[in-house]
Design a protein around this motif. Structure first.
Motif, mmCIF file in Angstrom:
data_model
loop_
_atom_site.group_PDB
_atom_site.id
_atom_site.type_symbol
_atom_site.label_atom_id
_atom_site.label_comp_id
_atom_site.label_asym_id
_atom_site.label_seq_id
_atom_site.Cartn_x
_atom_site.Cartn_y
_atom_site.Cartn_z
ATOM 1 N N ASP A 134 8.634 -4.299 4.085
ATOM 2 C CA ASP A 134 8.614 -5.642 4.688
ATOM 3 C C ASP A 134 8.346 -6.736 3.658
ATOM 4 O O ASP A 134 8.196 -7.905 4.020
ATOM 5 N N GLY A 135 8.258 -6.376 2.376
ATOM 6 C CA GLY A 135 8.053 -7.347 1.311
ATOM 7 C C GLY A 135 6.608 -7.538 0.887
ATOM 8 O O GLY A 135 6.335 -8.254 -0.085
ATOM 9 N N THR A 136 5.670 -6.924 1.600
ATOM 10 C CA THR A 136 4.256 -7.033 1.218
ATOM 11 C C THR A 136 4.043 -6.457 -0.177
ATOM 12 O O THR A 136 4.518 -5.362 -0.482
ATOM 13 N N ALA A 137 3.341 -7.207 -1.022
ATOM 14 C CA ALA A 137 3.122 -6.786 -2.413
ATOM 15 C C ALA A 137 1.735 -6.194 -2.587
ATOM 16 O O ALA A 137 0.738 -6.754 -2.110
ATOM 17 N N TYR A 138 1.688 -5.043 -3.244
ATOM 18 C CA TYR A 138 0.426 -4.390 -3.604
ATOM 19 C C TYR A 138 0.323 -4.381 -5.121
ATOM 20 O O TYR A 138 1.122 -3.744 -5.803
ATOM 21 N N ARG A 139 -0.660 -5.113 -5.649
ATOM 22 C CA ARG A 139 -0.815 -5.227 -7.096
ATOM 23 C C ARG A 139 -1.314 -3.904 -7.674
ATOM 24 O O ARG A 139 -2.363 -3.399 -7.296
ATOM 25 N N LEU A 140 -0.544 -3.377 -8.620
ATOM 26 C CA LEU A 140 -0.923 -2.153 -9.308
ATOM 27 C C LEU A 140 -1.592 -2.452 -10.642
ATOM 28 O O LEU A 140 -2.530 -1.770 -11.040
ATOM 29 N N LYS A 141 -1.089 -3.500 -11.340
ATOM 30 C CA LYS A 141 -1.610 -3.797 -12.677
ATOM 31 C C LYS A 141 -1.451 -5.279 -12.986
ATOM 32 O O LYS A 141 -0.384 -5.852 -12.766
ATOM 33 N N ASN A 142 -2.508 -5.885 -13.483
ATOM 34 C CA ASN A 142 -2.452 -7.258 -13.960
ATOM 35 C C ASN A 142 -2.165 -7.293 -15.461
ATOM 36 O O ASN A 142 -2.391 -6.309 -16.172
ATOM 37 N N SER A 143 -1.684 -8.432 -15.951
ATOM 38 C CA SER A 143 -1.519 -8.606 -17.389
ATOM 39 C C SER A 143 -2.882 -8.859 -18.029
ATOM 40 O O SER A 143 -3.824 -9.306 -17.371
ATOM 41 N N SER A 144 -2.968 -8.536 -19.311
ATOM 42 C CA SER A 144 -4.234 -8.729 -20.029
ATOM 43 C C SER A 144 -3.960 -8.824 -21.512
ATOM 44 O O SER A 144 -3.343 -7.932 -22.104
ATOM 45 N N GLY A 145 -4.418 -9.905 -22.119
ATOM 46 C CA GLY A 145 -4.199 -10.093 -23.553
ATOM 47 C C GLY A 145 -4.904 -9.066 -24.409
ATOM 48 O O GLY A 145 -4.531 -8.837 -25.562
ATOM 49 N N SER A 146 -5.924 -8.436 -23.878
ATOM 50 C CA SER A 146 -6.684 -7.460 -24.668
ATOM 51 C C SER A 146 -6.150 -6.037 -24.500
ATOM 52 O O SER A 146 -6.653 -5.113 -25.145
ATOM 53 N N ASP A 147 -5.153 -5.869 -23.610
ATOM 54 C CA ASP A 147 -4.609 -4.535 -23.341
ATOM 55 C C ASP A 147 -3.446 -4.288 -24.302
ATOM 56 O O ASP A 147 -2.282 -4.513 -23.983
ATOM 57 N N SER A 148 -3.757 -3.803 -25.518
ATOM 58 C CA SER A 148 -2.769 -3.778 -26.595
ATOM 59 C C SER A 148 -2.025 -2.461 -26.738
ATOM 60 O O SER A 148 -1.204 -2.297 -27.636
ATOM 61 N N ALA A 149 -2.263 -1.509 -25.855
ATOM 62 C CA ALA A 149 -1.611 -0.204 -25.993
ATOM 63 C C ALA A 149 -0.149 -0.275 -25.596
ATOM 64 O O ALA A 149 0.311 -1.229 -24.964
ATOM 65 N N ASP A 150 0.592 0.756 -25.982
ATOM 66 C CA ASP A 150 1.979 0.881 -25.567
ATOM 67 C C ASP A 150 2.047 1.546 -24.193
ATOM 68 O O ASP A 150 1.182 2.344 -23.822
ATOM 69 N N ASN A 151 3.094 1.211 -23.449
ATOM 70 C CA ASN A 151 3.512 1.940 -22.248
ATOM 71 C C ASN A 151 2.502 1.837 -21.085
ATOM 72 O O ASN A 151 1.300 1.624 -21.290
ATOM 73 N N VAL A 152 3.051 2.002 -19.880
ATOM 74 C CA VAL A 152 2.239 2.119 -18.665
ATOM 75 C C VAL A 152 2.634 3.444 -18.027
ATOM 76 O O VAL A 152 3.690 3.556 -17.398
ATOM 77 N N ILE A 153 1.820 4.443 -18.219
ATOM 78 C CA ILE A 153 2.055 5.758 -17.618
ATOM 79 C C ILE A 153 0.802 6.082 -16.809
ATOM 80 O O ILE A 153 -0.233 6.492 -17.363
ATOM 81 N N ALA A 154 0.890 5.838 -15.508
ATOM 82 C CA ALA A 154 -0.301 5.944 -14.667
ATOM 83 C C ALA A 154 0.113 6.208 -13.224
ATOM 84 O O ALA A 154 1.248 5.942 -12.823
ATOM 85 N N THR A 155 -0.835 6.730 -12.448
ATOM 86 C CA THR A 155 -0.647 6.922 -11.015
ATOM 87 C C THR A 155 -1.655 6.060 -10.279
ATOM 88 O O THR A 155 -2.862 6.151 -10.521
ATOM 89 N N TYR A 156 -1.147 5.218 -9.377
ATOM 90 C CA TYR A 156 -1.982 4.303 -8.615
ATOM 91 C C TYR A 156 -2.026 4.756 -7.151
ATOM 92 O O TYR A 156 -1.021 5.197 -6.607
ATOM 93 N N THR A 157 -3.189 4.643 -6.521
ATOM 94 C CA THR A 157 -3.330 4.967 -5.099
ATOM 95 C C THR A 157 -3.408 3.673 -4.301
ATOM 96 O O THR A 157 -4.216 2.786 -4.610
ATOM 97 N N VAL A 158 -2.570 3.579 -3.277
ATOM 98 C CA VAL A 158 -2.445 2.357 -2.490
ATOM 99 C C VAL A 158 -2.734 2.674 -1.025
ATOM 100 O O VAL A 158 -2.207 3.641 -0.476
ATOM 101 N N ASP A 159 -3.546 1.852 -0.383
ATOM 102 C CA ASP A 159 -3.732 1.958 1.066
ATOM 103 C C ASP A 159 -2.576 1.212 1.734
ATOM 104 O O ASP A 159 -2.619 0.003 1.919
ATOM 105 N N ALA A 160 -1.548 1.982 2.084
ATOM 106 C CA ALA A 160 -0.352 1.401 2.706
ATOM 107 C C ALA A 160 -0.270 1.780 4.178
ATOM 108 O O ALA A 160 0.820 1.808 4.763
ATOM 109 N N SER A 161 -1.417 2.055 4.797
ATOM 110 C CA SER A 161 -1.428 2.557 6.172
ATOM 111 C C SER A 161 -0.958 1.534 7.190
ATOM 112 O O SER A 161 -0.666 1.890 8.324
ATOM 113 N N SER A 162 -0.867 0.262 6.808
ATOM 114 C CA SER A 162 -0.353 -0.752 7.731
ATOM 115 C C SER A 162 1.159 -0.916 7.625
ATOM 116 O O SER A 162 1.749 -1.713 8.344
ATOM 117 N N GLU A 163 1.785 -0.152 6.729
ATOM 118 C CA GLU A 163 3.214 -0.284 6.475
ATOM 119 C C GLU A 163 4.003 0.862 7.103
ATOM 120 O O GLU A 163 3.583 2.022 7.042
#
Length: 450
Positions: free
Chosen positions: A393-422
């Protein structure tokens, strides 16, 4: 009701013989088949027509109501929370279920200074990770016997459970029936039950069906519209017998389904109306008397065994059985089922967001409270990236914010989202935006696990 404030199931020889006898006697009601294609990794599931539900004998349902009336008569005229009539009602239902082979549990709680009880009955077998529940509140108000509110729902659920036993039904899902205490005090019993479940056990409940006031003397035919899949089962059944329905609104949030809905569990149910007035259009559609309440004895002493419309009670009992047989034999969706997109999507440097889509279909109800989004993004400066999961339905769930101090390469991660209303079915999207200059990358792959 609270006042305002598949695969074909396995069958042993006895079950087949019983079904054959019922078919010969004309007791098996027609059940429309429904099939859906599940887009998923792994082998495709075979589909089969659901087993037809038996007709629920109205005489049996009325017999339960007569017993509840007798119990009220012998216990001060009511079956309210904290009164002897409530416990006697629970003991009656429990004895029937115990004799029929159910595993019963009496759950105890305290409300308004009195001890209350829930009764939960499990039918042996079925997938313990896919639990289909049906329930009704068993308590009355103190003003009367509560035969429509909610002896009618309690008796219909009880007789459907007993029909499961008579048929030696072996569904693919695990069946659980429940009778709630202290609903009239604010759904206390069902809240206590749901709140006592672990997150894992809540996730195992594929749906809860609620019956509250299903024999109103000036009836309407209302179907809960909370979960599309559960709603469709009931609407299709009523369409099959030529009876139009309307979405249920009078009791929304005022019965035990609300306890489950608030915990992210898909809910559905049936209702024939309480104190609201039947309109002329509704009387034309359903019969009865316009300008009169659906139940003039709502929460009153006249809510006795004569305050029941047999046709409405019969139809709703049969509709519940149809839902139990249809949903109970549906192909279970394996827990942990994954959907994946491995197509690369370039992420432009310091520019507009890009998306990658996954289409989900064939599931029942809402997404889980523990929806897992596994993300594999190749990028030379991960701190530049903002990552969102977009629901159908277009609802956005933020997984990751930008950060100037986050200098590593790549985003390889698993995020858990409460999507029970969807709603689970639909197109889900991973949205990624690079919000700073000088680095580039791409979405390598991502996966949703329900």
């Amino acid at each position: 009701m609270t006042h305002p404030r598949s695969s074909l199931p396995r069958a042993n020889s006895k079950a087949l013989a019983a079904l054959a006898l019922m078919a010969a006697a004309g007791l098996l009601a027609a059940s429309p088949a429904a099939s859906a294609t599940l887009e998923r990794t792994g082998p495709a599931a075979a589909s089969a027509e659901p087993l037809a539900a038996p007709d629920i004998p109205i005489g049996n349902v009325k017999s339960h109501l007569a017993q509840l009336q007798s119990i009220a008569n012998a216990n001060g005229g009511n079956r309210a929370h904290g009164r002897t009539g409530y416990r006697a009602s629970l003991d009656y239902v429990k004895a029937k279920l115990d004799a029929a082979g159910f595993t019963t549990t009496v759950q105890q709680f305290t409300s308004s200074g009195s001890t209350g009880y829930n009764l939960v009955a499990d039918w042996p077998g079925g997938d313990a990770n896919q639990v289909l529940m049906a329930g009704a509140h068993l308590d009355s108000v103190s003003a009367g016997a509560g035969i429509n509110d909610n002896g009618s729902g309690s008796a219909a659920v009880l007789e459907t459970a007993l029909a499961v036993s008579r048929a030696e039904f072996q569904p693919t899902k695990h069946l659980r029936f429940a009778w709630w205490g202290a609903e009239e005090l604010g759904m206390v019993g069902s809240k206590y039950y749901v709140n006592g479940l672990s997150a894992t056990d809540r996730a195992k409940i594929s749906g809860y069906v609620n019956l509250d006031m299903v024999g109103s003397p000036n009836p309407g035919y209302f179907v809960y519209d909370d979960d599309p899949a559960l709603e469709k089962v009931f609407k299709d059944w009523y369409a099959g017998i030529g009876v139009p329905t309307e979405p249920e609104t009078e009791g929304d949030g005022r019965s035990d389904h609300a306890s489950f809905k608030n915990a992210g569990i898909p809910v559905g149910g049936l209702f024939t109306g309480a104190s609201r007035t039947k309109t002329a259009a509704q009387a034309t559609k359903w019969g009865g008397t316009s300008g009169q309440a659906f139940d003039r004895c709502y929460h009153s002493s006249c809510d006795t065994s004569v305050n029941i419309d047999d046709t409405a009670l019969d139809r709703n009992s049969d509709a519940l059985a149809h839902a139990i047989w249809t949903l109970g034999t549906a192909e279970p969706t394996p827990p942990g089922q994954s959907y994946e997109n491995t197509t690369d999507v370039a992420i432009p440097d310091n520019a507009a967001a890009v998306t990658s889509a996954i289409a989900v279909s064939g599931r029942t109800g809402n997404a889980p409270a523990t929806l897992r989004a596994a993300v594999d993004i190749k990028h030379t400066w991960r701190g530049d990236l903002v990552v969102d999961l977009l629901a159908p339905d277009g609802t956005a769930y933020r997984l990751k914010n930008s950060s100037g101090s986050d200098s590593a390469d790549n985003v390889i991660a698993t995020y858990t989202v409460d999507a029970s209303s969807e709603t689970a079915n639909g197109t889900w999207r991973l949205r990624v935006q690079d919000v700073a200059a000088q680095d580039t990358g791409y979405i390598d792959s991502w996966k949703l696990t329900f």
